[in-house]
Design a protein around this motif. Structure first.
Motif, PDB file in Angstrom:
ATOM      1  N   GLU A   1       0.859  -1.175   0.000  1.00  0.00           N
ATOM      2  CA  GLU A   1       0.000   0.000   0.000  1.00  0.00           C
ATOM      3  C   GLU A   1       0.901   1.234   0.000  1.00  0.00           C
ATOM      4  OE1 GLU A   1      -3.754  -1.517   2.564  1.00  0.00           O
ATOM      5  OE2 GLU A   1      -1.919  -1.177   3.684  1.00  0.00           O
ATOM      6  N   PRO A   2       0.770   2.093  -0.993  1.00  0.00           N
ATOM      7  CA  PRO A   2       1.697   3.219  -1.117  1.00  0.00           C
ATOM      8  C   PRO A   2       1.509   4.271  -0.026  1.00  0.00           C
ATOM      9  CG  PRO A   2      -0.043   3.409  -2.731  1.00  0.00           C
ATOM     10  CD  PRO A   2      -0.231   2.084  -2.043  1.00  0.00           C
ATOM     11  N   GLN A   3       2.541   5.049   0.144  1.00  0.00           N
ATOM     12  CA  GLN A   3       2.515   6.166   1.078  1.00  0.00           C
ATOM     13  C   GLN A   3       1.435   7.153   0.660  1.00  0.00           C
ATOM     14  OE1 GLN A   3       6.315   8.013   1.551  1.00  0.00           O
ATOM     15  NE2 GLN A   3       5.472   9.836   2.496  1.00  0.00           N
ATOM     16  N   THR A   4       0.762   7.718   1.658  1.00  0.00           N
ATOM     17  CA  THR A   4      -0.220   8.784   1.408  1.00  0.00           C
ATOM     18  C   THR A   4       0.197   9.997   2.219  1.00  0.00           C
ATOM     19  OG1 THR A   4      -1.670   8.221   3.262  1.00  0.00           O
ATOM     20  CG2 THR A   4      -2.049   7.044   1.181  1.00  0.00           C
ATOM     21  N   THR A   5      -0.623  11.020   2.201  1.00  0.00           N
ATOM     22  CA  THR A   5      -0.297  12.215   2.982  1.00  0.00           C
ATOM     23  C   THR A   5      -0.393  11.956   4.482  1.00  0.00           C
ATOM     24  OG1 THR A   5      -2.577  12.981   2.784  1.00  0.00           O
ATOM     25  CG2 THR A   5      -0.988  13.838   1.189  1.00  0.00           C
ATOM     26  N   VAL A   6      -1.092  10.898   4.894  1.00  0.00           N
ATOM     27  CA  VAL A   6      -1.252  10.622   6.326  1.00  0.00           C
ATOM     28  C   VAL A   6      -0.599   9.327   6.797  1.00  0.00           C
ATOM     29  CG1 VAL A   6      -3.336  12.011   6.618  1.00  0.00           C
ATOM     30  CG2 VAL A   6      -3.533   9.630   5.946  1.00  0.00           C
ATOM     31  N   THR A   7      -0.186   8.445   5.884  1.00  0.00           N
ATOM     32  CA  THR A   7       0.442   7.191   6.297  1.00  0.00           C
ATOM     33  C   THR A   7       1.693   6.923   5.478  1.00  0.00           C
ATOM     34  OG1 THR A   7      -0.812   5.833   4.726  1.00  0.00           O
ATOM     35  CG2 THR A   7      -1.769   6.122   6.913  1.00  0.00           C
TER      36      THR A   7
END
Length: 85
Positions: free
Chosen positions: A21-27
């Motif tokens: 699961e790719p990096q997001t702005t919150v994880t």
């Protein structure tokens, strides 16, 4: 990063596959491991490259969740867990 938990899950469950699961702005980048019955666990990893190398080192299939989506068995497992509560 908690690869030790992921390794335990991968070695103690049957039919485990890894989904990055790719990096997001919150994880951060995470890996979700899903067993044959849909049971799953998720942990942060350093990067997609770390996740790919790690999964291959354990000889488990590794997928990019954006390309494959989540398997139906995971949704079925989650539904069973909700019904049991």
């Amino acid at each position: 990063m908690d690869l030790s938990h992921l390794e335990w899950f991968a070695r103690n469950k049957y039919g485990v596959e890894a989904y990055i699961e790719p990096q997001t702005t919150v994880t951060q980048t995470t890996v979700i491991l899903i067993a044959h019955d849909g049971e799953w666990t998720r942990r942060r990893v350093g990067s997609p490259q770390v996740a790919w190398r790690w999964g291959r080192s354990l000889n488990i299939p590794v997928y990019d969740v954006h390309l494959t989506g989540y398997p139906q068995r995971m949704r079925d497992y989650n539904a069973r867990q909700r019904q049991a509560s």
